[in-house]
Write a protein that holds these residues in place. Structure first.
Motif, PDB file in Angstrom:
ATOM      1  N   ASP A  97      -9.974   8.479 -10.226  1.00  0.00           N
ATOM      2  CA  ASP A  97      -9.457   9.452  -9.281  1.00  0.00           C
ATOM      3  C   ASP A  97      -9.459   8.870  -7.869  1.00  0.00           C
ATOM      4  N   THR A  98      -8.292   8.831  -7.264  1.00  0.00           N
ATOM      5  CA  THR A  98      -8.142   8.348  -5.892  1.00  0.00           C
ATOM      6  C   THR A  98      -7.595   9.478  -5.040  1.00  0.00           C
ATOM      7  N   LEU A  99      -8.181   9.665  -3.876  1.00  0.00           N
ATOM      8  CA  LEU A  99      -7.710  10.694  -2.948  1.00  0.00           C
ATOM      9  C   LEU A  99      -6.885  10.012  -1.861  1.00  0.00           C
ATOM     10  N   PHE A 100      -5.684  10.520  -1.648  1.00  0.00           N
ATOM     11  CA  PHE A 100      -4.759   9.950  -0.680  1.00  0.00           C
ATOM     12  C   PHE A 100      -4.223  11.087   0.178  1.00  0.00           C
ATOM     13  N   GLY A 101      -4.191  10.910   1.474  1.00  0.00           N
ATOM     14  CA  GLY A 101      -3.702  11.972   2.346  1.00  0.00           C
ATOM     15  C   GLY A 101      -2.966  11.446   3.557  1.00  0.00           C
ATOM     16  N   VAL A 102      -2.104  12.294   4.103  1.00  0.00           N
ATOM     17  CA  VAL A 102      -1.398  11.982   5.344  1.00  0.00           C
ATOM     18  C   VAL A 102      -1.554  13.173   6.282  1.00  0.00           C
ATOM     19  N   GLY A 103      -1.538  12.893   7.556  1.00  0.00           N
ATOM     20  CA  GLY A 103      -1.701  13.969   8.521  1.00  0.00           C
ATOM     21  C   GLY A 103      -1.065  13.630   9.855  1.00  0.00           C
ATOM     22  N   ALA A 104      -0.884  14.659  10.660  1.00  0.00           N
ATOM     23  CA  ALA A 104      -0.295  14.470  11.982  1.00  0.00           C
ATOM     24  C   ALA A 104      -0.845  15.504  12.957  1.00  0.00           C
ATOM     25  N   LYS A 105      -0.814  15.139  14.226  1.00  0.00           N
ATOM     26  CA  LYS A 105      -1.207  16.039  15.314  1.00  0.00           C
ATOM     27  C   LYS A 105      -0.106  15.954  16.365  1.00  0.00           C
ATOM     28  N   PHE A 106       0.388  17.119  16.766  1.00  0.00           N
ATOM     29  CA  PHE A 106       1.436  17.170  17.762  1.00  0.00           C
ATOM     30  C   PHE A 106       0.948  17.979  18.960  1.00  0.00           C
ATOM     31  N   ALA A 107       0.973  17.376  20.129  1.00  0.00           N
ATOM     32  CA  ALA A 107       0.547  18.056  21.358  1.00  0.00           C
ATOM     33  C   ALA A 107       1.708  18.871  21.902  1.00  0.00           C
ATOM     34  N   LEU A 108       1.529  20.184  21.951  1.00  0.00           N
ATOM     35  CA  LEU A 108       2.553  21.062  22.521  1.00  0.00           C
ATOM     36  C   LEU A 108       2.597  20.931  24.032  1.00  0.00           C
ATOM     37  N   ASP A 109       1.407  20.846  24.626  1.00  0.00           N
ATOM     38  CA  ASP A 109       1.246  20.582  26.053  1.00  0.00           C
ATOM     39  C   ASP A 109      -0.154  20.016  26.229  1.00  0.00           C
ATOM     40  N   GLN A 110      -0.649  19.938  27.443  1.00  0.00           N
ATOM     41  CA  GLN A 110      -1.962  19.319  27.660  1.00  0.00           C
ATOM     42  C   GLN A 110      -3.113  20.159  27.122  1.00  0.00           C
ATOM     43  N   ASP A 111      -2.875  21.436  26.820  1.00  0.00           N
ATOM     44  CA  ASP A 111      -3.947  22.315  26.361  1.00  0.00           C
ATOM     45  C   ASP A 111      -3.780  22.840  24.945  1.00  0.00           C
ATOM     46  N   ALA A 112      -2.677  22.536  24.273  1.00  0.00           N
ATOM     47  CA  ALA A 112      -2.439  23.095  22.936  1.00  0.00           C
ATOM     48  C   ALA A 112      -1.896  22.021  21.990  1.00  0.00           C
ATOM     49  N   SER A 113      -2.307  22.108  20.723  1.00  0.00           N
ATOM     50  CA  SER A 113      -1.815  21.157  19.729  1.00  0.00           C
ATOM     51  C   SER A 113      -1.738  21.794  18.349  1.00  0.00           C
ATOM     52  N   LEU A 114      -0.839  21.253  17.518  1.00  0.00           N
ATOM     53  CA  LEU A 114      -0.684  21.643  16.127  1.00  0.00           C
ATOM     54  C   LEU A 114      -1.162  20.491  15.253  1.00  0.00           C
ATOM     55  N   HIS A 115      -1.808  20.811  14.136  1.00  0.00           N
ATOM     56  CA  HIS A 115      -2.320  19.808  13.208  1.00  0.00           C
ATOM     57  C   HIS A 115      -1.818  20.152  11.812  1.00  0.00           C
ATOM     58  N   ALA A 116      -1.484  19.140  11.021  1.00  0.00           N
ATOM     59  CA  ALA A 116      -1.086  19.368   9.634  1.00  0.00           C
ATOM     60  C   ALA A 116      -1.515  18.177   8.798  1.00  0.00           C
ATOM     61  N   LYS A 117      -1.949  18.450   7.558  1.00  0.00           N
ATOM     62  CA  LYS A 117      -2.300  17.372   6.640  1.00  0.00           C
ATOM     63  C   LYS A 117      -2.062  17.841   5.211  1.00  0.00           C
ATOM     64  N   ILE A 118      -1.837  16.883   4.322  1.00  0.00           N
ATOM     65  CA  ILE A 118      -1.677  17.161   2.904  1.00  0.00           C
ATOM     66  C   ILE A 118      -2.210  15.965   2.132  1.00  0.00           C
ATOM     67  N   ASN A 119      -2.793  16.229   0.951  1.00  0.00           N
ATOM     68  CA  ASN A 119      -3.268  15.128   0.125  1.00  0.00           C
ATOM     69  C   ASN A 119      -2.578  15.146  -1.228  1.00  0.00           C
ATOM     70  N   ASN A 120      -2.897  14.156  -2.059  1.00  0.00           N
ATOM     71  CA  ASN A 120      -2.223  14.022  -3.343  1.00  0.00           C
ATOM     72  C   ASN A 120      -2.614  15.106  -4.348  1.00  0.00           C
ATOM     73  N   LYS A 121      -3.555  15.961  -4.016  1.00  0.00           N
ATOM     74  CA  LYS A 121      -3.904  17.107  -4.862  1.00  0.00           C
ATOM     75  C   LYS A 121      -3.242  18.379  -4.338  1.00  0.00           C
ATOM     76  N   SER A 122      -2.285  18.220  -3.460  1.00  0.00           N
ATOM     77  CA  SER A 122      -1.511  19.315  -2.856  1.00  0.00           C
ATOM     78  C   SER A 122      -2.368  20.291  -2.054  1.00  0.00           C
ATOM     79  N   LEU A 123      -3.454  19.804  -1.485  1.00  0.00           N
ATOM     80  CA  LEU A 123      -4.239  20.622  -0.562  1.00  0.00           C
ATOM     81  C   LEU A 123      -3.633  20.447   0.827  1.00  0.00           C
ATOM     82  N   ILE A 124      -3.257  21.552   1.427  1.00  0.00           N
ATOM     83  CA  ILE A 124      -2.549  21.538   2.703  1.00  0.00           C
ATOM     84  C   ILE A 124      -3.456  22.132   3.779  1.00  0.00           C
ATOM     85  N   GLY A 125      -3.588  21.438   4.869  1.00  0.00           N
ATOM     86  CA  GLY A 125      -4.364  21.936   5.997  1.00  0.00           C
ATOM     87  C   GLY A 125      -3.469  22.113   7.203  1.00  0.00           C
ATOM     88  N   LEU A 126      -3.580  23.260   7.859  1.00  0.00           N
ATOM     89  CA  LEU A 126      -2.794  23.558   9.051  1.00  0.00           C
ATOM     90  C   LEU A 126      -3.727  24.043  10.155  1.00  0.00           C
TER      91      LEU A 126
END
Length: 117
Positions: free
Chosen positions: A50-79
């Motif tokens: 069993d290998t766990l593989f994931g990708v993620g990103a962070k996007f800065a909306l402005d200097q005080d706010a950001s959005l985060h998202a990630k997903i792994n090969n087991k279809s677990l999604i983080g927002l």
């Protein structure tokens, strides 16, 4: 015994680690622009296929706010959404969604209020 090593290139970070010689992991993180960061991670446990593989990103909306998202090969999604309300006060809203069992429920939501002195 835990061990870790890292390399920093121009806006690119490579990190590898081991935990007791049984768990091995690595990640690559890149600051694509002033507003976008992205990364890839892998984890493997010896004696297991069993290998766990994931990708993620962070996007800065402005200097005080950001959005985060990630997903792994087991279809677990983080927002997530993070907002600095004022100096020393940060609000975070997050969700963990099981993409393989979306209709079954059991998803998680979270709220955090971070206070710094």
């Amino acid at each position: 015994m835990k061990a870790a090593s890292g390399i920093h290139l121009i806006k690119l970070y490579l990190i590898i680690n081991s935990d007791n010689g049984k768990e091995f992991g690595g990640s690559i993180y890149q600051k694509v622009s002033d507003k976008l960061d992205c990364g890839v991670s892998m984890k493997w446990t010896s004696g297991s296929s069993d290998t766990l593989f994931g990708v993620g990103a962070k996007f800065a909306l402005d200097q005080d706010a950001s959005l985060h998202a990630k997903i792994n090969n087991k279809s677990l999604i983080g927002l997530g959404y993070q907002q600095k309300l004022r100096p020393g006060v940060t609000l975070t809203l997050s969700a963990a969604i099981d993409g393989q069992n979306f209709n079954a429920g059991g998803h998680k939501v979270g709220v955090a209020l971070e206070l710094e002195p």
